[in-house]
Design a protein around this motif. Structure first.
Motif, PDB file in Angstrom:
ATOM      1  N   HIS A   7      23.096  30.603 -23.761  1.00 29.47           N
ATOM      2  CA  HIS A   7      23.414  31.864 -23.092  1.00 29.47           C
ATOM      3  C   HIS A   7      22.476  32.981 -23.532  1.00 29.47           C
ATOM      4  O   HIS A   7      22.050  33.792 -22.701  1.00 29.47           O
ATOM      5  CB  HIS A   7      24.871  32.267 -23.355  1.00 29.47           C
ATOM      6  CG  HIS A   7      25.844  31.562 -22.483  1.00 29.47           C
ATOM      7  ND1 HIS A   7      25.927  31.769 -21.136  1.00 29.47           N
ATOM      8  CD2 HIS A   7      26.783  30.627 -22.775  1.00 29.47           C
ATOM      9  CE1 HIS A   7      26.872  31.012 -20.619  1.00 29.47           C
ATOM     10  NE2 HIS A   7      27.407  30.303 -21.592  1.00 29.47           N
ATOM     11  N   ASP A  57      30.537  36.955 -23.230  1.00 34.76           N
ATOM     12  CA  ASP A  57      30.842  36.787 -21.810  1.00 34.76           C
ATOM     13  C   ASP A  57      30.711  38.105 -21.048  1.00 34.76           C
ATOM     14  O   ASP A  57      31.334  38.303 -20.026  1.00 34.76           O
ATOM     15  CB  ASP A  57      32.245  36.229 -21.633  1.00 34.76           C
ATOM     16  CG  ASP A  57      33.305  37.158 -22.187  1.00 34.76           C
ATOM     17  OD1 ASP A  57      32.945  38.083 -22.935  1.00 34.76           O
ATOM     18  OD2 ASP A  57      34.488  36.969 -21.876  1.00 34.76           O
ATOM     19  N   HIS A  71      31.908  41.287 -16.445  1.00 40.80           N
ATOM     20  CA  HIS A  71      32.573  40.229 -17.208  1.00 40.80           C
ATOM     21  C   HIS A  71      32.282  38.867 -16.576  1.00 40.80           C
ATOM     22  O   HIS A  71      32.782  38.558 -15.496  1.00 40.80           O
ATOM     23  CB  HIS A  71      34.077  40.488 -17.281  1.00 40.80           C
ATOM     24  CG  HIS A  71      34.403  41.746 -18.008  1.00 40.80           C
ATOM     25  ND1 HIS A  71      34.621  41.769 -19.360  1.00 40.80           N
ATOM     26  CD2 HIS A  71      34.509  43.026 -17.587  1.00 40.80           C
ATOM     27  CE1 HIS A  71      34.870  43.008 -19.746  1.00 40.80           C
ATOM     28  NE2 HIS A  71      34.797  43.794 -18.682  1.00 40.80           N
ATOM     29  N   LEU A  72      31.511  38.049 -17.266  1.00 43.85           N
ATOM     30  CA  LEU A  72      31.096  36.750 -16.752  1.00 43.85           C
ATOM     31  C   LEU A  72      32.251  35.767 -16.621  1.00 43.85           C
ATOM     32  O   LEU A  72      32.265  34.942 -15.717  1.00 43.85           O
ATOM     33  CB  LEU A  72      30.004  36.159 -17.638  1.00 43.85           C
ATOM     34  CG  LEU A  72      28.705  36.971 -17.694  1.00 43.85           C
ATOM     35  CD1 LEU A  72      27.806  36.439 -18.799  1.00 43.85           C
ATOM     36  CD2 LEU A  72      27.994  36.941 -16.369  1.00 43.85           C
ATOM     37  N   ASP A  73      33.222  35.843 -17.518  1.00 48.04           N
ATOM     38  CA  ASP A  73      34.324  34.883 -17.475  1.00 48.04           C
ATOM     39  C   ASP A  73      35.364  35.232 -16.411  1.00 48.04           C
ATOM     40  O   ASP A  73      36.078  34.364 -15.930  1.00 48.04           O
ATOM     41  CB  ASP A  73      35.000  34.757 -18.842  1.00 48.04           C
ATOM     42  CG  ASP A  73      35.611  36.062 -19.323  1.00 48.04           C
ATOM     43  OD1 ASP A  73      35.274  37.113 -18.756  1.00 48.04           O
ATOM     44  OD2 ASP A  73      36.410  36.023 -20.271  1.00 48.04           O
ATOM     45  N   ASP A  75      34.625  37.021 -13.445  1.00 47.95           N
ATOM     46  CA  ASP A  75      34.059  37.223 -12.116  1.00 47.95           C
ATOM     47  C   ASP A  75      32.866  36.291 -11.929  1.00 47.95           C
ATOM     48  O   ASP A  75      31.858  36.415 -12.628  1.00 47.95           O
ATOM     49  CB  ASP A  75      33.627  38.685 -11.964  1.00 47.95           C
ATOM     50  CG  ASP A  75      33.087  39.022 -10.587  1.00 47.95           C
ATOM     51  OD1 ASP A  75      33.076  38.136  -9.705  1.00 47.95           O
ATOM     52  OD2 ASP A  75      32.673  40.171 -10.396  1.00 47.95           O
ATOM     53  N   ALA A  76      32.979  35.377 -10.997  1.00 40.92           N
ATOM     54  CA  ALA A  76      31.901  34.408 -10.748  1.00 40.92           C
ATOM     55  C   ALA A  76      30.637  35.091 -10.240  1.00 40.92           C
ATOM     56  O   ALA A  76      29.536  34.564 -10.406  1.00 40.92           O
ATOM     57  CB  ALA A  76      32.369  33.366  -9.734  1.00 40.92           C
ATOM     58  N   GLU A  77      30.767  36.283  -9.662  1.00 42.23           N
ATOM     59  CA  GLU A  77      29.621  37.022  -9.122  1.00 42.23           C
ATOM     60  C   GLU A  77      29.097  38.090 -10.091  1.00 42.23           C
ATOM     61  O   GLU A  77      28.285  38.921  -9.709  1.00 42.23           O
ATOM     62  CB  GLU A  77      30.018  37.686  -7.801  1.00 42.23           C
ATOM     63  CG  GLU A  77      30.434  36.701  -6.723  1.00 42.23           C
ATOM     64  CD  GLU A  77      29.282  35.818  -6.286  1.00 42.23           C
ATOM     65  OE1 GLU A  77      28.160  36.327  -6.132  1.00 42.23           O
ATOM     66  OE2 GLU A  77      29.503  34.605  -6.131  1.00 42.23           O
ATOM     67  N   ALA A  78      29.551  38.087 -11.333  1.00 43.28           N
ATOM     68  CA  ALA A  78      29.204  39.146 -12.285  1.00 43.28           C
ATOM     69  C   ALA A  78      27.700  39.250 -12.515  1.00 43.28           C
ATOM     70  O   ALA A  78      27.153  40.351 -12.537  1.00 43.28           O
ATOM     71  CB  ALA A  78      29.927  38.928 -13.610  1.00 43.28           C
ATOM     72  N   GLU A  79      27.022  38.122 -12.687  1.00 39.18           N
ATOM     73  CA  GLU A  79      25.579  38.166 -12.934  1.00 39.18           C
ATOM     74  C   GLU A  79      24.847  38.727 -11.715  1.00 39.18           C
ATOM     75  O   GLU A  79      23.941  39.546 -11.855  1.00 39.18           O
ATOM     76  CB  GLU A  79      25.046  36.781 -13.284  1.00 39.18           C
ATOM     77  CG  GLU A  79      23.593  36.802 -13.711  1.00 39.18           C
ATOM     78  CD  GLU A  79      23.111  35.444 -14.183  1.00 39.18           C
ATOM     79  OE1 GLU A  79      21.991  35.068 -13.793  1.00 39.18           O
ATOM     80  OE2 GLU A  79      23.831  34.776 -14.947  1.00 39.18           O
ATOM     81  N   LYS A  81      26.081  40.816  -9.504  1.00 36.76           N
ATOM     82  CA  LYS A  81      26.397  42.244  -9.448  1.00 36.76           C
ATOM     83  C   LYS A  81      25.587  43.019 -10.475  1.00 36.76           C
ATOM     84  O   LYS A  81      25.132  44.137 -10.211  1.00 36.76           O
ATOM     85  CB  LYS A  81      27.889  42.468  -9.674  1.00 36.76           C
ATOM     86  CG  LYS A  81      28.749  42.001  -8.520  1.00 36.76           C
ATOM     87  CD  LYS A  81      30.222  42.174  -8.846  1.00 36.76           C
ATOM     88  CE  LYS A  81      31.096  41.625  -7.738  1.00 36.76           C
ATOM     89  NZ  LYS A  81      32.532  41.686  -8.088  1.00 36.76           N
TER      90      LYS A  81
END
Length: 159
Positions: A7, A57, A71-73, A75-79, A81
């Motif tokens: 990561h 995360d 928040h990566l854990d 929201d699957a679209e966080a990266e 966004k």
């Protein structure tokens, strides 16, 4: 290489690619097993210093005017966004609508807003809200910040 190393390497690559895409200089890279911070100082193309942070995360964009958390854990679209927000800030597609207390130098609330609609008839849609105190605090003054290369920093070529 364990999972957190993977990561950290991914975050470092993401931050570096985003900076290079916009020809921005970077400074520092504090890394631990669960933390990475990369600074984008004020420079041509960036009128506000930003810090890109990965912490376990969480992806963050920090400045003196706001902090945006992704928040990566949760929201699957966080990266995606995070990338969209950073690129919008750098290109000027996202503006900062700032709210200040009467004598404050730093805002207590910042709205990250994107224009919707053509030209001057565009309305501003809030894509992220950050606040230091209660969001309904009394407004003493407001300001708007849009990133753009400073006119006096234009590079002039030689014939």
């Amino acid at each position: 290489m364990d999972f957190s190393d993977w990561h950290a390497a991914r975050a470092r690559a993401l931050f570096t690619v985003l900076a290079e895409r916009h020809a921005l200089r970077t400074r520092g890279a504090d890394a631990g097993p669960d933390y990475l911070e990369l600074e984008l100082p004020v420079q041509y193309g960036l009128r506000i210093a930003l810090k890109l942070v990965w912490a376990r995360d969480l992806l963050l964009i920090r400045s003196a005017l706001f902090t945006a958390e992704f928040h990566l854990d949760a929201d699957a679209e966080a990266e995606a966004k995070f990338i969209e927000t950073l690129e919008g800030l750098v290109t000027g597609e996202i503006r900062l609508h700032l709210f200040y207390w009467p004598r404050a130098r730093r805002p207590y609330k910042t709205l990250l807003q994107r224009a919707e609609g053509p030209g001057e008839d565009a309305t501003w849609r809030t894509v992220y809200t950050w606040f230091r105190w209660l969001p309904w605090s009394p407004i003493a003054r407001e300001d708007v910040f849009v990133n753009a290369p400073a006119a006096h920093l234009r590079v002039v070529g030689h014939a």
